[in-house]
Design a protein around this motif. Structure first.
Motif, PDB file in Angstrom:
ATOM      1  N   VAL A 110      -5.330 -55.856 -33.091  1.00 28.18           N
ATOM      2  CA  VAL A 110      -4.742 -54.773 -33.866  1.00 28.18           C
ATOM      3  C   VAL A 110      -5.622 -54.557 -35.086  1.00 28.18           C
ATOM      4  O   VAL A 110      -5.916 -55.504 -35.818  1.00 28.18           O
ATOM      5  N   VAL A 111      -6.049 -53.320 -35.295  1.00 30.59           N
ATOM      6  CA  VAL A 111      -6.830 -52.985 -36.482  1.00 30.59           C
ATOM      7  C   VAL A 111      -6.079 -51.936 -37.282  1.00 30.59           C
ATOM      8  O   VAL A 111      -5.308 -51.146 -36.734  1.00 30.59           O
ATOM      9  N   SER A 112      -6.307 -51.941 -38.587  1.00 32.14           N
ATOM     10  CA  SER A 112      -5.628 -50.991 -39.464  1.00 32.14           C
ATOM     11  C   SER A 112      -6.536 -49.829 -39.805  1.00 32.14           C
ATOM     12  O   SER A 112      -7.722 -49.999 -40.084  1.00 32.14           O
ATOM     13  N   ASP A 113      -5.959 -48.631 -39.781  1.00 33.85           N
ATOM     14  CA  ASP A 113      -6.662 -47.440 -40.249  1.00 33.85           C
ATOM     15  C   ASP A 113      -6.317 -47.150 -41.705  1.00 33.85           C
ATOM     16  O   ASP A 113      -6.857 -46.217 -42.292  1.00 33.85           O
ATOM     17  N   GLY A 114      -5.398 -47.929 -42.260  1.00 40.15           N
ATOM     18  CA  GLY A 114      -4.988 -47.734 -43.644  1.00 40.15           C
ATOM     19  C   GLY A 114      -3.629 -47.067 -43.754  1.00 40.15           C
ATOM     20  O   GLY A 114      -3.229 -46.297 -42.879  1.00 40.15           O
ATOM     21  N   PRO A 115      -2.887 -47.349 -44.826  1.00 35.70           N
ATOM     22  CA  PRO A 115      -1.545 -46.791 -45.000  1.00 35.70           C
ATOM     23  C   PRO A 115      -1.580 -45.378 -45.580  1.00 35.70           C
ATOM     24  O   PRO A 115      -2.580 -44.945 -46.147  1.00 35.70           O
ATOM     25  N   PHE A 116      -0.460 -44.670 -45.417  1.00 34.32           N
ATOM     26  CA  PHE A 116      -0.327 -43.371 -46.072  1.00 34.32           C
ATOM     27  C   PHE A 116       1.138 -43.099 -46.368  1.00 34.32           C
ATOM     28  O   PHE A 116       2.037 -43.785 -45.866  1.00 34.32           O
ATOM     29  N   THR A 117       1.384 -42.112 -47.214  1.00 33.98           N
ATOM     30  CA  THR A 117       2.757 -41.764 -47.573  1.00 33.98           C
ATOM     31  C   THR A 117       3.082 -40.364 -47.095  1.00 33.98           C
ATOM     32  O   THR A 117       2.213 -39.485 -47.076  1.00 33.98           O
ATOM     33  N   THR A 142      12.935 -45.966 -52.645  1.00 35.02           N
ATOM     34  CA  THR A 142      13.851 -44.855 -52.382  1.00 35.02           C
ATOM     35  C   THR A 142      13.250 -43.507 -52.743  1.00 35.02           C
ATOM     36  O   THR A 142      13.898 -42.477 -52.543  1.00 35.02           O
ATOM     37  N   ASP A 143      12.039 -43.512 -53.264  1.00 31.46           N
ATOM     38  CA  ASP A 143      11.417 -42.254 -53.686  1.00 31.46           C
ATOM     39  C   ASP A 143      10.231 -41.831 -52.823  1.00 31.46           C
ATOM     40  O   ASP A 143       9.633 -40.779 -53.053  1.00 31.46           O
ATOM     41  N   SER A 144       9.877 -42.651 -51.827  1.00 30.91           N
ATOM     42  CA  SER A 144       8.747 -42.289 -50.966  1.00 30.91           C
ATOM     43  C   SER A 144       8.883 -42.966 -49.606  1.00 30.91           C
ATOM     44  O   SER A 144       9.505 -44.028 -49.495  1.00 30.91           O
ATOM     45  N   VAL A 145       8.286 -42.335 -48.597  1.00 25.52           N
ATOM     46  CA  VAL A 145       8.267 -42.876 -47.233  1.00 25.52           C
ATOM     47  C   VAL A 145       6.832 -43.295 -46.932  1.00 25.52           C
ATOM     48  O   VAL A 145       5.937 -42.446 -46.825  1.00 25.52           O
ATOM     49  N   ASN A 146       6.625 -44.598 -46.815  1.00 29.66           N
ATOM     50  CA  ASN A 146       5.280 -45.142 -46.643  1.00 29.66           C
ATOM     51  C   ASN A 146       5.110 -45.705 -45.237  1.00 29.66           C
ATOM     52  O   ASN A 146       5.982 -46.429 -44.749  1.00 29.66           O
ATOM     53  N   LEU A 147       3.998 -45.371 -44.604  1.00 32.96           N
ATOM     54  CA  LEU A 147       3.742 -45.779 -43.226  1.00 32.96           C
ATOM     55  C   LEU A 147       2.424 -46.532 -43.117  1.00 32.96           C
ATOM     56  O   LEU A 147       1.477 -46.256 -43.856  1.00 32.96           O
ATOM     57  N   GLN A 148       2.374 -47.459 -42.170  1.00 28.24           N
ATOM     58  CA  GLN A 148       1.123 -48.099 -41.796  1.00 28.24           C
ATOM     59  C   GLN A 148       0.465 -47.309 -40.664  1.00 28.24           C
ATOM     60  O   GLN A 148       1.117 -46.477 -40.015  1.00 28.24           O
ATOM     61  N   GLN A 149      -0.805 -47.566 -40.427  1.00 31.24           N
ATOM     62  CA  GLN A 149      -1.485 -47.042 -39.252  1.00 31.24           C
ATOM     63  C   GLN A 149      -2.115 -48.211 -38.509  1.00 31.24           C
ATOM     64  O   GLN A 149      -3.216 -48.647 -38.834  1.00 31.24           O
ATOM     65  N   ASP A 201       3.629 -60.839 -18.690  1.00 32.34           N
ATOM     66  CA  ASP A 201       3.883 -60.609 -20.108  1.00 32.34           C
ATOM     67  C   ASP A 201       3.718 -59.121 -20.390  1.00 32.34           C
ATOM     68  O   ASP A 201       2.683 -58.532 -20.042  1.00 32.34           O
ATOM     69  N   LYS A 202       4.719 -58.510 -21.027  1.00 29.45           N
ATOM     70  CA  LYS A 202       4.728 -57.058 -21.212  1.00 29.45           C
ATOM     71  C   LYS A 202       4.773 -56.693 -22.691  1.00 29.45           C
ATOM     72  O   LYS A 202       5.382 -57.383 -23.508  1.00 29.45           O
ATOM     73  N   LEU A 203       4.156 -55.562 -23.002  1.00 30.02           N
ATOM     74  CA  LEU A 203       4.168 -55.004 -24.346  1.00 30.02           C
ATOM     75  C   LEU A 203       4.302 -53.493 -24.218  1.00 30.02           C
ATOM     76  O   LEU A 203       3.537 -52.855 -23.495  1.00 30.02           O
ATOM     77  N   LEU A 204       5.277 -52.916 -24.916  1.00 23.69           N
ATOM     78  CA  LEU A 204       5.488 -51.473 -24.898  1.00 23.69           C
ATOM     79  C   LEU A 204       4.870 -50.854 -26.147  1.00 23.69           C
ATOM     80  O   LEU A 204       5.300 -51.125 -27.269  1.00 23.69           O
ATOM     81  N   HIS A 205       3.852 -50.024 -25.954  1.00 28.77           N
ATOM     82  CA  HIS A 205       3.283 -49.239 -27.054  1.00 28.77           C
ATOM     83  C   HIS A 205       4.125 -47.977 -27.146  1.00 28.77           C
ATOM     84  O   HIS A 205       4.063 -47.116 -26.274  1.00 28.77           O
ATOM     85  N   TRP A 206       4.923 -47.869 -28.224  1.00 28.32           N
ATOM     86  CA  TRP A 206       5.869 -46.760 -28.255  1.00 28.32           C
ATOM     87  C   TRP A 206       5.386 -45.557 -29.071  1.00 28.32           C
ATOM     88  O   TRP A 206       6.152 -44.648 -29.375  1.00 28.32           O
ATOM     89  N   GLY A 207       4.083 -45.501 -29.371  1.00 24.53           N
ATOM     90  CA  GLY A 207       3.548 -44.325 -30.041  1.00 24.53           C
ATOM     91  C   GLY A 207       4.309 -44.006 -31.303  1.00 24.53           C
ATOM     92  O   GLY A 207       4.485 -44.857 -32.176  1.00 24.53           O
ATOM     93  N   ASP A 208       4.791 -42.765 -31.398  1.00 27.53           N
ATOM     94  CA  ASP A 208       5.562 -42.337 -32.569  1.00 27.53           C
ATOM     95  C   ASP A 208       7.048 -42.177 -32.244  1.00 27.53           C
ATOM     96  O   ASP A 208       7.717 -41.287 -32.780  1.00 27.53           O
ATOM     97  N   LEU A 209       7.545 -43.020 -31.381  1.00 26.20           N
ATOM     98  CA  LEU A 209       8.984 -42.994 -31.108  1.00 26.20           C
ATOM     99  C   LEU A 209       9.767 -43.263 -32.381  1.00 26.20           C
ATOM    100  O   LEU A 209      10.794 -42.639 -32.656  1.00 26.20           O
ATOM    101  N   VAL A 210       9.287 -44.227 -33.183  1.00 24.22           N
ATOM    102  CA  VAL A 210       9.917 -44.601 -34.459  1.00 24.22           C
ATOM    103  C   VAL A 210       8.807 -44.731 -35.499  1.00 24.22           C
ATOM    104  O   VAL A 210       7.880 -45.511 -35.321  1.00 24.22           O
ATOM    105  N   HIS A 211       8.927 -43.977 -36.587  1.00 26.72           N
ATOM    106  CA  HIS A 211       7.931 -44.028 -37.652  1.00 26.72           C
ATOM    107  C   HIS A 211       8.281 -45.024 -38.752  1.00 26.72           C
ATOM    108  O   HIS A 211       7.378 -45.541 -39.423  1.00 26.72           O
ATOM    109  N   HIS A 212       9.576 -45.242 -38.940  1.00 28.80           N
ATOM    110  CA  HIS A 212      10.023 -45.921 -40.161  1.00 28.80           C
ATOM    111  C   HIS A 212      11.326 -46.662 -39.868  1.00 28.80           C
ATOM    112  O   HIS A 212      12.104 -46.238 -38.997  1.00 28.80           O
TER     113      HIS A 212
END
Length: 299
Positions: free
Chosen positions: A25-32, A59-66, A223-234
């Motif tokens: 897993v690599v990070s592309d960096g966070p964003f709001t 409570t004042d911002s929605v922050n996401l990882q990539q 062994d299974k792993l589900l990549h759920w894309g953008d099913l849930v952002h937060h």
């Protein structure tokens, strides 16, 4: 079985085994996304504020990882989505300097773009496909086949996506999708629901967030792993999964899809890869009276 995970915080990467598959897993960096009312709607503002406070989140911002997943099957190295990129016209313009760090993270993890054989696109939104090209607009992954659903490709590549009647924001997203997919036009392969384009990888159509939003189930040695894309952002969308989200193409369908997949994943104790929850985005779900809680599978 998914075993011990190694985290390298200096390179923003994590490695683990899924059966015989080596996963990074690599990070592309966070964003709001800005204010919660912008992300989830004014009508739900009070409830969202309460949920954020209960989760000890701002409570004042929605922050996401990539978080971006790379799977080495031993025969092929598969990248799932490509991040936001560094183009001054697209990724950097939309997200600023906090994102677009995926290539640097990949390099520190010892992975070159030339080693990527397949790129499995969940959908063509900015933070998932705008990293396919470099700042000059050239393809970064010269040796890769790009998997994408035909519905997703047709929606974004259609001239109608740039129609002046559409909002400026919608046209900008379409311009970025076209600029990033066009250099791969001879390398694109369409996937449909239930297809197995690569041994150990199954495409699962989950439309709603986008017209051809696609999840991928990855399996090795049981062994299974589900990549759920953008099913849930937060985490808010786990606490209240029937909530609307600003970037859903078809809000009602997105909610139906989310509820269906969350129910199944919780019932089966599925291991999940999330692009936008806390790095490295690997976890399970716990269910309580219509809401869900994220449980890290690694710590």
């Amino acid at each position: 079985m998914m075993n011990e995970t190694t985290i390298d915080e200096t390179s923003i990467s994590a490695k683990f085994m899924l059966g015989k598959f080596e996963c990074t897993v690599v990070s592309d960096g966070p964003f709001t996304l800005g204010s919660p009312s912008k992300a989830f709607g004014e009508n739900s503002a009070d409830e969202v504020t309460r949920i954020l406070a209960e989760l000890s989140l701002p409570t004042d911002s929605v922050n996401l990882q990539q978080n971006m997943l790379i799977v080495n099957t031993g025969r092929r190295r598969i990248l799932f989505d490509a991040g936001s990129g560094r183009s001054p016209d697209f990724g950097a313009k939309a997200f600023g300097q906090s994102t677009g760090h995926m290539l640097k993270s990949m390099a520190k993890a010892g992975i070159s773009p030339d080693e990527i054989d397949v790129i499995a696109i969940t959908h063509a939104h900015p933070d998932h496909c705008w990293g396919l090209t470099d700042p000059s607009g050239k393809a970064i992954y010269k040796n890769a086949t790009v998997l994408i659903s035909e519905a997703e490709f047709d929606h974004w590549m259609s001239p109608a996506a740039l129609d002046p009647s559409r909002s400026a924001a919608a046209r900008f997203i379409a311009q970025g999708a076209q600029a990033n997919l066009s250099p791969y036009i001879d390398q694109i392969a369409f996937v449909d629901d239930g297809d197995d384009p690569i041994e150990g990888v199954t495409a699962l159509l989950a439309a709603g967030h986008s017209p051809g939003h696609t999840l991928y189930q990855i399996e090795s040695e049981g062994d299974k792993l589900l990549h759920w894309g953008d099913l849930v952002h937060h985490p808010v969308l786990l606490a209240k999964p029937d909530l609307g989200f600003v970037f859903d193409f078809d809000g009602a369908q997105a909610v139906r899809t989310r509820l269906k997949v969350l129910e199944k994943a919780a019932s089966e104790n599925t291991k999940i890869f999330s692009c936008h929850l806390d790095f490295p985005g690997i976890g399970h779900l716990s269910r309580t009276q219509g809401s869900y809680e994220w449980r890290s599978a690694l710590f």
